[in-house]
Design a protein around this motif. Structure first.
Motif, PDB file in Angstrom:
ATOM      1  N   ALA A  97      94.206  37.724 -14.231  1.00 27.16           N
ATOM      2  CA  ALA A  97      94.841  36.698 -13.393  1.00 27.16           C
ATOM      3  C   ALA A  97      95.328  37.258 -12.068  1.00 27.16           C
ATOM      4  CB  ALA A  97      95.996  36.040 -14.145  1.00 27.16           C
ATOM      5  N   THR A  98      95.984  38.415 -12.109  1.00 29.05           N
ATOM      6  CA  THR A  98      96.508  39.000 -10.874  1.00 29.05           C
ATOM      7  C   THR A  98      95.372  39.358  -9.925  1.00 29.05           C
ATOM      8  OG1 THR A  98      98.430  39.877 -12.049  1.00 29.05           O
ATOM      9  CG2 THR A  98      97.919  40.859  -9.905  1.00 29.05           C
ATOM     10  N   ALA A  99      94.300  39.959 -10.477  1.00 30.11           N
ATOM     11  CA  ALA A  99      93.151  40.324  -9.640  1.00 30.11           C
ATOM     12  C   ALA A  99      92.465  39.080  -9.089  1.00 30.11           C
ATOM     13  CB  ALA A  99      92.158  41.155 -10.454  1.00 30.11           C
ATOM     14  N   CYS A 100      92.307  38.043  -9.913  1.00 30.99           N
ATOM     15  CA  CYS A 100      91.676  36.805  -9.449  1.00 30.99           C
ATOM     16  C   CYS A 100      92.523  36.117  -8.390  1.00 30.99           C
ATOM     17  CB  CYS A 100      91.449  35.858 -10.624  1.00 30.99           C
ATOM     18  SG  CYS A 100      90.039  36.281 -11.661  1.00 30.99           S
ATOM     19  N   THR A 101      93.837  36.173  -8.551  1.00 26.07           N
ATOM     20  CA  THR A 101      94.719  35.578  -7.541  1.00 26.07           C
ATOM     21  C   THR A 101      94.559  36.274  -6.203  1.00 26.07           C
ATOM     22  OG1 THR A 101      96.333  34.966  -9.243  1.00 26.07           O
ATOM     23  CG2 THR A 101      97.116  35.057  -6.982  1.00 26.07           C
ATOM     24  N   ALA A 102      94.558  37.622  -6.233  1.00 24.98           N
ATOM     25  CA  ALA A 102      94.378  38.380  -4.998  1.00 24.98           C
ATOM     26  C   ALA A 102      93.019  38.087  -4.373  1.00 24.98           C
ATOM     27  CB  ALA A 102      94.527  39.871  -5.286  1.00 24.98           C
ATOM     28  N   LEU A 103      91.978  38.003  -5.205  1.00 22.21           N
ATOM     29  CA  LEU A 103      90.634  37.707  -4.701  1.00 22.21           C
ATOM     30  C   LEU A 103      90.587  36.329  -4.062  1.00 22.21           C
ATOM     31  CD1 LEU A 103      87.589  38.402  -4.531  1.00 22.21           C
ATOM     32  CD2 LEU A 103      87.333  37.333  -6.793  1.00 22.21           C
ATOM     33  N   PHE A 104      91.240  35.357  -4.700  1.00 19.39           N
ATOM     34  CA  PHE A 104      91.212  33.994  -4.175  1.00 19.39           C
ATOM     35  C   PHE A 104      91.832  33.926  -2.784  1.00 19.39           C
ATOM     36  CE2 PHE A 104      93.200  29.808  -3.592  1.00 19.39           C
ATOM     37  CZ  PHE A 104      92.097  28.995  -3.713  1.00 19.39           C
ATOM     38  N   TYR A 105      92.968  34.576  -2.594  1.00 19.78           N
ATOM     39  CA  TYR A 105      93.644  34.513  -1.301  1.00 19.78           C
ATOM     40  C   TYR A 105      92.915  35.292  -0.206  1.00 19.78           C
ATOM     41  CZ  TYR A 105      97.726  32.212  -3.317  1.00 19.78           C
ATOM     42  OH  TYR A 105      98.571  31.299  -3.924  1.00 19.78           O
ATOM     43  N   LYS A 106      92.139  36.324  -0.602  1.00 20.36           N
ATOM     44  CA  LYS A 106      91.478  37.177   0.393  1.00 20.36           C
ATOM     45  C   LYS A 106      90.044  36.758   0.694  1.00 20.36           C
ATOM     46  CE  LYS A 106      94.178  41.332  -0.760  1.00 20.36           C
ATOM     47  NZ  LYS A 106      94.121  42.718  -1.311  1.00 20.36           N
ATOM     48  N   ALA A 107      89.332  36.244  -0.303  1.00 22.01           N
ATOM     49  CA  ALA A 107      87.895  35.985  -0.161  1.00 22.01           C
ATOM     50  C   ALA A 107      87.620  34.554   0.273  1.00 22.01           C
ATOM     51  CB  ALA A 107      87.182  36.290  -1.477  1.00 22.01           C
ATOM     52  N   ASP A 108      86.331  34.254   0.458  1.00 22.75           N
ATOM     53  CA  ASP A 108      85.893  32.904   0.786  1.00 22.75           C
ATOM     54  C   ASP A 108      86.200  31.984  -0.393  1.00 22.75           C
ATOM     55  OD1 ASP A 108      83.899  30.624   0.697  1.00 22.75           O
ATOM     56  OD2 ASP A 108      83.353  31.466   2.641  1.00 22.75           O
ATOM     57  N   LYS A 109      87.049  30.985  -0.148  1.00 22.88           N
ATOM     58  CA  LYS A 109      87.530  30.116  -1.234  1.00 22.88           C
ATOM     59  C   LYS A 109      86.377  29.391  -1.930  1.00 22.88           C
ATOM     60  CE  LYS A 109      91.779  31.099  -0.004  1.00 22.88           C
ATOM     61  NZ  LYS A 109      91.454  32.030   1.072  1.00 22.88           N
ATOM     62  N   LYS A 110      85.423  28.911  -1.169  1.00 28.44           N
ATOM     63  CA  LYS A 110      84.305  28.168  -1.750  1.00 28.44           C
ATOM     64  C   LYS A 110      83.494  29.051  -2.685  1.00 28.44           C
ATOM     65  CE  LYS A 110      80.163  25.524  -0.535  1.00 28.44           C
ATOM     66  NZ  LYS A 110      79.317  25.011   0.578  1.00 28.44           N
ATOM     67  N   LYS A 111      83.192  30.275  -2.262  1.00 29.99           N
ATOM     68  CA  LYS A 111      82.397  31.168  -3.095  1.00 29.99           C
ATOM     69  C   LYS A 111      83.131  31.524  -4.384  1.00 29.99           C
ATOM     70  CE  LYS A 111      79.788  33.272   0.708  1.00 29.99           C
ATOM     71  NZ  LYS A 111      79.502  34.533   1.459  1.00 29.99           N
ATOM     72  N   VAL A 112      84.429  31.734  -4.285  1.00 29.94           N
ATOM     73  CA  VAL A 112      85.215  32.050  -5.480  1.00 29.94           C
ATOM     74  C   VAL A 112      85.197  30.877  -6.452  1.00 29.94           C
ATOM     75  CG1 VAL A 112      87.530  32.560  -6.343  1.00 29.94           C
ATOM     76  CG2 VAL A 112      86.701  33.703  -4.286  1.00 29.94           C
ATOM     77  N   MET A 113      85.326  29.663  -5.928  1.00 32.00           N
ATOM     78  CA  MET A 113      85.339  28.479  -6.796  1.00 32.00           C
ATOM     79  C   MET A 113      83.976  28.234  -7.436  1.00 32.00           C
ATOM     80  SD  MET A 113      87.760  26.248  -4.229  1.00 32.00           S
ATOM     81  CE  MET A 113      87.794  24.668  -5.085  1.00 32.00           C
ATOM     82  N   VAL A 114      82.893  28.463  -6.690  1.00 35.18           N
ATOM     83  CA  VAL A 114      81.540  28.346  -7.252  1.00 35.18           C
ATOM     84  C   VAL A 114      81.357  29.356  -8.374  1.00 35.18           C
ATOM     85  CG1 VAL A 114      79.087  28.721  -6.786  1.00 35.18           C
ATOM     86  CG2 VAL A 114      80.459  27.383  -5.188  1.00 35.18           C
ATOM     87  N   GLY A 115      81.774  30.603  -8.112  1.00 37.83           N
ATOM     88  CA  GLY A 115      81.647  31.640  -9.128  1.00 37.83           C
ATOM     89  C   GLY A 115      82.429  31.325 -10.385  1.00 37.83           C
ATOM     90  N   ALA A 116      83.632  30.753 -10.210  1.00 34.63           N
ATOM     91  CA  ALA A 116      84.468  30.409 -11.362  1.00 34.63           C
ATOM     92  C   ALA A 116      83.787  29.369 -12.253  1.00 34.63           C
ATOM     93  CB  ALA A 116      85.822  29.891 -10.880  1.00 34.63           C
ATOM     94  N   ILE A 117      83.203  28.338 -11.632  1.00 37.15           N
ATOM     95  CA  ILE A 117      82.484  27.317 -12.405  1.00 37.15           C
ATOM     96  C   ILE A 117      81.302  27.931 -13.143  1.00 37.15           C
ATOM     97  CG2 ILE A 117      81.013  25.278 -12.206  1.00 37.15           C
ATOM     98  CD1 ILE A 117      83.890  24.544 -11.983  1.00 37.15           C
ATOM     99  N   GLY A 118      80.563  28.797 -12.458  1.00 39.64           N
ATOM    100  CA  GLY A 118      79.399  29.426 -13.068  1.00 39.64           C
ATOM    101  C   GLY A 118      79.754  30.249 -14.299  1.00 39.64           C
ATOM    102  N   VAL A 119      80.858  30.994 -14.216  1.00 39.86           N
ATOM    103  CA  VAL A 119      81.277  31.837 -15.346  1.00 39.86           C
ATOM    104  C   VAL A 119      81.700  30.973 -16.534  1.00 39.86           C
ATOM    105  CG1 VAL A 119      83.002  33.498 -16.121  1.00 39.86           C
ATOM    106  CG2 VAL A 119      81.911  33.805 -13.908  1.00 39.86           C
ATOM    107  N   VAL A 120      82.435  29.896 -16.277  1.00 44.56           N
ATOM    108  CA  VAL A 120      82.890  29.016 -17.357  1.00 44.56           C
ATOM    109  C   VAL A 120      81.697  28.367 -18.071  1.00 44.56           C
ATOM    110  CG1 VAL A 120      84.124  26.873 -17.868  1.00 44.56           C
ATOM    111  CG2 VAL A 120      85.157  28.569 -16.349  1.00 44.56           C
ATOM    112  N   VAL A 121      80.743  27.865 -17.302  1.00 46.65           N
ATOM    113  CA  VAL A 121      79.549  27.246 -17.899  1.00 46.65           C
ATOM    114  C   VAL A 121      78.771  28.270 -18.721  1.00 46.65           C
ATOM    115  CG1 VAL A 121      77.300  26.220 -17.377  1.00 46.65           C
ATOM    116  CG2 VAL A 121      79.343  25.410 -16.190  1.00 46.65           C
ATOM    117  N   LEU A 122      78.623  29.476 -18.179  1.00 44.60           N
ATOM    118  CA  LEU A 122      77.920  30.534 -18.903  1.00 44.60           C
ATOM    119  C   LEU A 122      78.575  30.801 -20.260  1.00 44.60           C
ATOM    120  CD1 LEU A 122      75.866  32.863 -19.103  1.00 44.60           C
ATOM    121  CD2 LEU A 122      77.541  34.301 -17.894  1.00 44.60           C
TER     122      LEU A 122
END
Length: 405
Positions: free
Chosen positions: A65-90
């Protein structure tokens, strides 16, 4: 962009947030309890194996959670959200071939974005588009995961009965991708918030409570731990079956929880804009505690259980909107970026412990009563912590006011 165009764009952004939240949490994850009950019945897996799946989902969410939070605030929000959906579906697709091997546990690990990106993304986006009413906007958007959960739980039960649980999961995965695609397009595909909107959002950034960090950390922790109650949604169908009800009845109870989820997010999101984060948390925790006690003790008739399930659903406000809202109010907007991930880690960690304990306890004594009573105790702690923070914040405000000459 004209005023009318801005209003339309804000509405489309809100619709996009609603659709994304449906995909992130509402369709697959909120139906997971029905899937677990169907898999347990069809494949003959143990309750301990079911609880292992649930606990790994919580543990993985807590660990990253801490790493994902840091990634969300630093990285491209759209790409992070796309990746999150992909992992959950997988993760859900892996369950199709993983009921009797290690993929069962890998699939559970893939649920980790739900407890980080699923909590952060929509409130962050709504803060940009609705800076002066972010709680209300986030409440509306986050409520749609509950709306879809209430609708799709009976659908999941019906599909599992008529087509088998594997085809039910495949259909739900396809729907998740469709909802996510439409939601992300409406959020990002039509342009960013205008500069004026961004400046307005900056004006409402909070400064936090004027109190020692350790005190603030302890109180926010105390008032958010009851969000772990959400893990019982995954066991609710099994709990109702243990009480003598059918899978369909269990699915309806889960739908009642989703209705409480929806109402809680709408009410508490609006209420947080009106009376603040602390009083709102006390209301949410109190309602959840009442519902948990009634469900755990099995008090009253079937109708009473439905009402208790509705109150129990208020816990989802704490799991989603409340953690970033309380962190922003307690620490201030900038410092909250550091501590939000920590609080998500702690709350999901407690949820993981409860999820891990639920299965062995059920197998040993045939009941979830102890887990429900622990949740009730956490709700009492949350009410006390929230009211204490209210007193601390009011005292700090009085001390900051200049003394009249």
């Amino acid at each position: 962009m004209s005023v009318n165009d801005l209003k339309t764009r804000k509405i489309l952004a809100l619709i996009g947030a609603c659709l994304f939240q449906c995909a992130m949490i509402g369709i697959l994850s909120n139906s997971n309890g029905v899937f677990m009950a169907a898999i347990r019945e069809a494949e003959g897996i143990s309750m301990t194996q079911v609880s292992a799946n649930s606990s790994i989902r919580s543990v993985s969410g807590a660990l990253v959670a801490t790493a994902c939070t840091a990634l969300f605030y630093k990285a491209d929000k759209k790409k992070v959200m796309v990746g999150a959906i992909g992992v959950v579906v997988l993760g859900f697709l892996l369950m199709l071939i993983g009921t009797d091997n290690m993929l069962w546990y890998v699939a559970a690990f893939c649920g980790f974005p739900i407890n980080s990106i699923g909590i952060l993304a929509v409130p962050y986006a709504m803060q940009k588009w609705f800076p002066d009413r972010s709680g209300t906007a986030a409440g509306i958007a986050m409520a749609f995961s509950g709306i879809v959960g209430a609708i799709f739980n009976p659908v999941a039960a019906s599909l599992c009965t008529s087509m088998g649980w594997r085809w039910a999961i495949i259909i739900f995965c396809i729907l998740t991708v469709i909802f996510a695609g439409m939601g992300l397009f409406l959020l990002f595909g039509l342009g960013k918030p205008p500069v004026a909107q961004t400046k307005e959002a900056a004006k409402v950034e909070t400064e936090g409570v004027d109190a020692p960090i350790r005190l603030r950390f302890a109180l926010v922790t105390g008032m958010t731990l009851f969000s772990a109650a959400s893990i019982m949604l995954g066991y609710m169908s099994i709990h109702m079956e243990q009480l003598g009800y059918s899978l369909a009845t269990g699915a309806f109870v889960a739908s009642c929880i989703m209705c409480g989820n929806v109402s809680g997010k709408l009410l508490c999101g609006w209420l947080s804009d009106q009376v603040g984060a602390w009083k709102t948390m006390a209301v949410s925790a109190g309602a959840t505690g009442i519902g948990s006690t009634v469900l755990g003790l099995g008090i009253g008739s079937e109708s009473v259980m439905y009402g208790a399930a509705f109150l129990f659903g208020m816990a989802f406000y704490a799991l989603t909107i409340a953690i970033p809202k309380c962190c922003g109010a307690a620490y201030g907007t900038q410092l909250a970026k550091k501590y939000t991930g920590m609080h998500i880690t702690i709350s999901t960690g407690v949820g993981a412990v409860l999820a891990f304990a639920a299965g062995p306890i059920f197998d040993a004594v045939g009941s979830f009563k102890l887990i429900f009573l622990i949740i009730s105790a956490l709700c009492v702690l949350a009410v006390v912590s929230a009211l204490t923070m209210e007193i601390v914040s009011k005292r700090a405000e009085r001390e900051r006011k200049p003394v009249p000459a």
